[in-house]
Enzyme design. Structure first.
Site, PDB file in Angstrom:
ATOM      1  N   LYS A  30       0.821  -1.218   0.000  1.00 12.18           N
ATOM      2  CA  LYS A  30       0.000   0.000   0.000  1.00 12.18           C
ATOM      3  C   LYS A  30       0.855   1.269   0.000  1.00 12.18           C
ATOM      4  CE  LYS A  30      -3.653  -0.585  -0.351  1.00 12.18           C
ATOM      5  NZ  LYS A  30      -4.263  -0.941  -1.658  1.00 12.18           N
ATOM      6  N   GLY A  31       2.070   1.162  -0.560  1.00 12.85           N
ATOM      7  CA  GLY A  31       2.935   2.341  -0.628  1.00 12.85           C
ATOM      8  C   GLY A  31       2.925   3.003  -1.991  1.00 12.85           C
TER       9      GLY A  31
END
Length: 273
Positions: A30-31
């Protein structure tokens, strides 16, 4: 005669060789790792595996030849890239990648750990609507401010902690950190640095991107395969769950020392405060 199957690269690449990757996007979940992969594979000198092979965490016992067999064919002038964001938090991954090749270049995409945790939770919630609230999962005791570091969504954002394992095997010069925030506001600038790190010409520039107001992040004007505009899938750009501002503040306080240590270690201020 019928043409090659859909997705088969045109031209001489099919006669290339399957090589172990010279560069791996090792994190973080989720970066913005999918965006980095989709953007970099537009480059003619890069060939990337589209799926996450999870070799160095889940499939290591299958062996390097199995791993190599998954890779796209490349010409000698091209770089092979794969991405599996869970590698960053897998204890064995640094040693295993080092044993494959100590020259491997590593890319880590990071973003504000509080936002990352909320995004992570939002994704899980979309698949498992019955899970406890974000607040319940984040704290062992909220009134005492005791954060539950055993919850993966919290633990992943303790970047300084995980980085220590990588630095036992790889020098900082072989690890490139991409700002997930700047990837949204200045994709060409961030991808320029990625291209420099990989030692390839800056081909991906401003002209490759447009900003999609609905999704709230940049999209490619042309994708690698079709020449048509390409935005990331429906799961990207989800509206985050609303979280109590006090909870966010408590988590900011929790992450602050880890963030400061991370900035000092990598020599870069990501301005998450």
């Amino acid at each position: 005669p019928p043409g090659p199957p859909a997705g088969t690269p045109a031209g001489p690449v099919r006669s290339g060789t399957k090589r172990l990757p010279q560069a791996i996007v090792v994190g973080v979940k989720k970066g913005g790792t999918r965006a980095v992969l989709e953007f970099i594979r537009v480059h003619p000198d890069v060939r990337a595996l589209g799926t996450e092979p999870h070799f160095f965490d889940r499939n290591y016992d299958r062996g390097l030849e199995w791993y190599r067999s998954l890779m796209p064919r490349t010409l000698p002038s091209q770089i092979t890239v794969e991405k599996t964001p869970s590698y960053f938090v897998t204890k064995e991954a640094p040693r295993r990648i080092f044993n494959m090749s100590r020259a491997t270049k590593l890319i880590v995409v990071v973003r504000n750990p509080v936002t990352r945790a909320i995004s992570d939770y939002t994704q899980t919630l979309s698949k498992k609507p019955d899970i406890p609230t974000f607040e319940e999962l984040s704290f062992r005791n909220r009134s005492l401010g005791l954060v539950d570091t055993s919850w993966n969504a919290i633990r992943i954002g303790m970047y300084a902690l995980h980085l220590q394992g990588w630095l036992q095997f790889f020098p900082l010069s072989q690890i490139h950190f991409v700002s997930g925030e700047r990837l949204i506001t200045d994709p060409a600038g961030e991808m320029g640095k990625v291209q420099d790190f990989l030692g390839i010409k800056r081909v991906i520039t401003d002209k490759h991107f447009y900003f999609n107001k609905t999704k709230g992040f940049p999209c490619l004007k042309k994708s690698e395969s079709s020449g048509l505009p390409r935005c990331l899938g429906k799961s990207k750009g989800r509206t985050h769950v609303q979280i109590d501002p006090e909870v966010i503040e408590q988590l900011r306080d929790f992450y602050r020392p880890y963030n400061i240590k991370f900035y000092e270690t990598v020599g870069q201020d990501f301005r998450w405060e």
